[in-house]
Design a protein around this motif. Sequence first.
Motif, PDB file in Angstrom:
ATOM      1  N   HIS A 111       0.815  -1.205   0.000  1.00 56.03           N
ATOM      2  CA  HIS A 111       0.000   0.000   0.000  1.00 56.03           C
ATOM      3  C   HIS A 111       0.852   1.259   0.000  1.00 56.03           C
ATOM      4  O   HIS A 111       0.446   2.283  -0.506  1.00 56.03           O
ATOM      5  CB  HIS A 111      -0.973   0.012   1.176  1.00 56.03           C
ATOM      6  N   PHE A 115       0.500   4.441  -2.593  1.00 52.54           N
ATOM      7  CA  PHE A 115       0.367   5.855  -2.247  1.00 52.54           C
ATOM      8  C   PHE A 115       1.448   6.720  -2.884  1.00 52.54           C
ATOM      9  O   PHE A 115       1.172   7.854  -3.270  1.00 52.54           O
ATOM     10  CB  PHE A 115       0.342   6.035  -0.731  1.00 52.54           C
ATOM     11  N   LEU A 247      -6.525   0.342 -13.084  1.00 47.51           N
ATOM     12  CA  LEU A 247      -6.354  -0.702 -12.072  1.00 47.51           C
ATOM     13  C   LEU A 247      -7.570  -1.624 -12.078  1.00 47.51           C
ATOM     14  O   LEU A 247      -7.450  -2.859 -12.029  1.00 47.51           O
ATOM     15  CB  LEU A 247      -6.199  -0.047 -10.700  1.00 47.51           C
TER      16      LEU A 247
ATOM     17  N   PHE B  25      -9.932   6.090   9.136  1.00 47.93           N
ATOM     18  CA  PHE B  25      -9.253   5.349   8.086  1.00 47.93           C
ATOM     19  C   PHE B  25      -8.223   4.387   8.676  1.00 47.93           C
ATOM     20  O   PHE B  25      -8.152   3.208   8.316  1.00 47.93           O
ATOM     21  CB  PHE B  25      -8.586   6.394   7.184  1.00 47.93           C
ATOM     22  N   TRP B  29      -8.125   0.237   8.858  1.00 45.69           N
ATOM     23  CA  TRP B  29      -6.948  -0.405   8.279  1.00 45.69           C
ATOM     24  C   TRP B  29      -6.324  -1.359   9.295  1.00 45.69           C
ATOM     25  O   TRP B  29      -5.969  -2.497   8.977  1.00 45.69           O
ATOM     26  CB  TRP B  29      -5.921   0.637   7.828  1.00 45.69           C
ATOM     27  N   ILE B  35      -7.910  -0.875   2.946  1.00 47.42           N
ATOM     28  CA  ILE B  35      -7.573   0.477   2.519  1.00 47.42           C
ATOM     29  C   ILE B  35      -8.840   1.035   1.895  1.00 47.42           C
ATOM     30  O   ILE B  35      -9.232   0.628   0.808  1.00 47.42           O
ATOM     31  CB  ILE B  35      -6.447   0.489   1.479  1.00 47.42           C
ATOM     32  N   PHE B  37     -10.697   3.249  -0.125  1.00 47.80           N
ATOM     33  CA  PHE B  37     -10.601   4.311  -1.111  1.00 47.80           C
ATOM     34  C   PHE B  37     -11.876   5.138  -1.166  1.00 47.80           C
ATOM     35  O   PHE B  37     -11.941   6.118  -1.881  1.00 47.80           O
ATOM     36  CB  PHE B  37     -10.282   3.729  -2.488  1.00 47.80           C
ATOM     37  N   VAL B  97      -9.629  -3.344  -2.543  1.00 50.96           N
ATOM     38  CA  VAL B  97      -9.322  -1.987  -2.996  1.00 50.96           C
ATOM     39  C   VAL B  97     -10.236  -1.619  -4.165  1.00 50.96           C
ATOM     40  O   VAL B  97     -10.848  -0.555  -4.195  1.00 50.96           O
ATOM     41  CB  VAL B  97      -7.839  -1.867  -3.419  1.00 50.96           C
TER      42      VAL B  97
END
Lengths: 335, 292
Positions: A111, A115, A247, B25, B29, B35, B37, B97
């Motif tokens: 992750h 980012f 993605l 957030f 996590w 995560i 989004f 995700v």
Amino acid sequence: MKTLLKYAQVALVVLAIAALLAAPLVLKPYGIFVLSQWAVMAIAAVGLNLTLGYAGQISLAQASFVGIGAYTVALLQPFGVPFALAFVAAGLLSFAIGWVLGYPALRVQHHYLAFVTLAFTTLVFLVMRNEEWLTGGIYGISNIKRPIILGWSTVKPVPFYYFALGMLALVTAIVWWLLRSPWGRAFTALRENPIRALSLGIDTRRYTLFAFAFGSALGGLSGAMHAPLVQFIEPTSFGLSLSLTLLLMVIVGGSGYFLGPFVGALVAVIMPEWLRFADGLYLIAYALLVLLLMTFCPSGILGLFGRLANLIETRAASARRQSLSAKLDQKPVSS
Amino acid sequence: MSAFLQLLISGLATGAIYAIVAVGFTLIWQTSQTINFAQGEFVMIPAFFVLAAMKLGGLPFWAACLVGLAVSVFVLGVMFKQAIVDPMLKHGVLPLVISTIALSLLLKESAKEFYSSQAQPFPSLVPSVDLNLFGAVISTQSLLVLGVAFVTVGGLNLLLNRTRFGRAMQATAQNRSVARILGVPVERMVLATFVINGLLVAIASILISPIYLVKFTNGETLGLAAFIAAIVGGFNQVRGAIVGGLVLGVVDNLSAAYISAQYRGAFPLFLLIAVILLKPEGLVGRREERTV
């Protein structure tokens, strides 16, 4: 059975290619435009699949490479640079930037990498928006001409569509070759077990960098095709949302499957068009479909087929086993 | 100097909102490797709940706020976990995700389609008056935001560190299997973090909406800010998210004023990249997982 499945797969691919080639006979110009868009986006998705599906690096920077490629072509055009040269330049520039970005970015994983690349996308977007002297800022660059390749004009939609298909085929062939080369094997080794790969003498860092840069270069090539396709580029089309869409293409199609990005791009480009009858609701329907697909089939559409193929094979194998063991049981009786 | 103070305080106020969002957030996590989004859209949506409660239910503002909080706890907390995170979790991080990306699209388009694509005014909790403090003009809005954020985060900290429940939650975040062996009801603790996240985003939404108006695109910048705040501060610590949020708000404001307004969005990103490369555990985070 296994060979039969393989034949079925090949037959499907041949059928799909035939359908793509015959599409202009039945489709209206807008349909041709959408399919061209599919071909162009598929190039970027193939690149991302290489980075993500084979080398296992999550990148949210693909959109900015598409942007870099598109701006390269658009900016070189006024100087009379032939398209072929600009196309190669777009690829090389993206490769170089991808390599440079990869150096710091690949120090981190998972992750965190997502980012860093996300930040990169936003930075590139800001540069495209703010450096008006170069990129035209929010007004973008218009009147991008479609190329004439060896005297063959691609100005009309259908020739450009075939041109885009041809480029997609070229890129596909190169990636196909790459994945079968020792380089490609090394990519897969990286994804499956980086520590083992390292202990087998694979320079993991260099190969990861190469996979990342090569995937980025394909993003650049896709952008180089995107600019003449839409003939007008502006920064917002290369923002984070395109990165997320790319993605999505890779994961929905089936990440790590060679044909995954083609199917994924089909879903991401054409599905919203099909759903247009639902008017304002079409993006809602699209989002729901993706959610459902991910819930029931997290390995993507091709993953679903893979599971199905596995099931058939297992069935076939157990059937064979049963018939064989029946024969074995008979033997003592006969002797 | 007074201009600086003014920028600092308004930066802190924005930062406090980022911090609240980033804490939520970070919490989800930690307990479920999600995560999210869609976190930005999670902040955008509750304001619509409140407006809908006022318009359709004819409720007064305070009651509508309560309804907004409750609905967001249920929809963005409980339903998000049960319907989306739980079935996906066993398949790893990436499909999840993608799901949260799709969810953010779903929320955005739904708000646009079913409510309005126009920016909606949102009532403020306090009358907007500008106070004069050492020559700096400070709005009551900023002070209110800071106050509520302070109470929220302080309350959360008390809950996490001073109660058995909170410590059980932390244990779940740190090591699920050990927590389970020690008799912590892990599933309930995970649910609790989602509920807390639902509450936090609703609070942030009610605080930020009078300033930014209610619009379906509001989530885009907020989501990014929450990521950056969480990483800058430290992914594995609640106080990291708080520090990250505040730093981010101040850096954003000061760099826009003193360096370049055009590249306003870029400075937080430089900060993000610098932190990831130099101190990936975050400014106040603990080093526990290997990321480099």
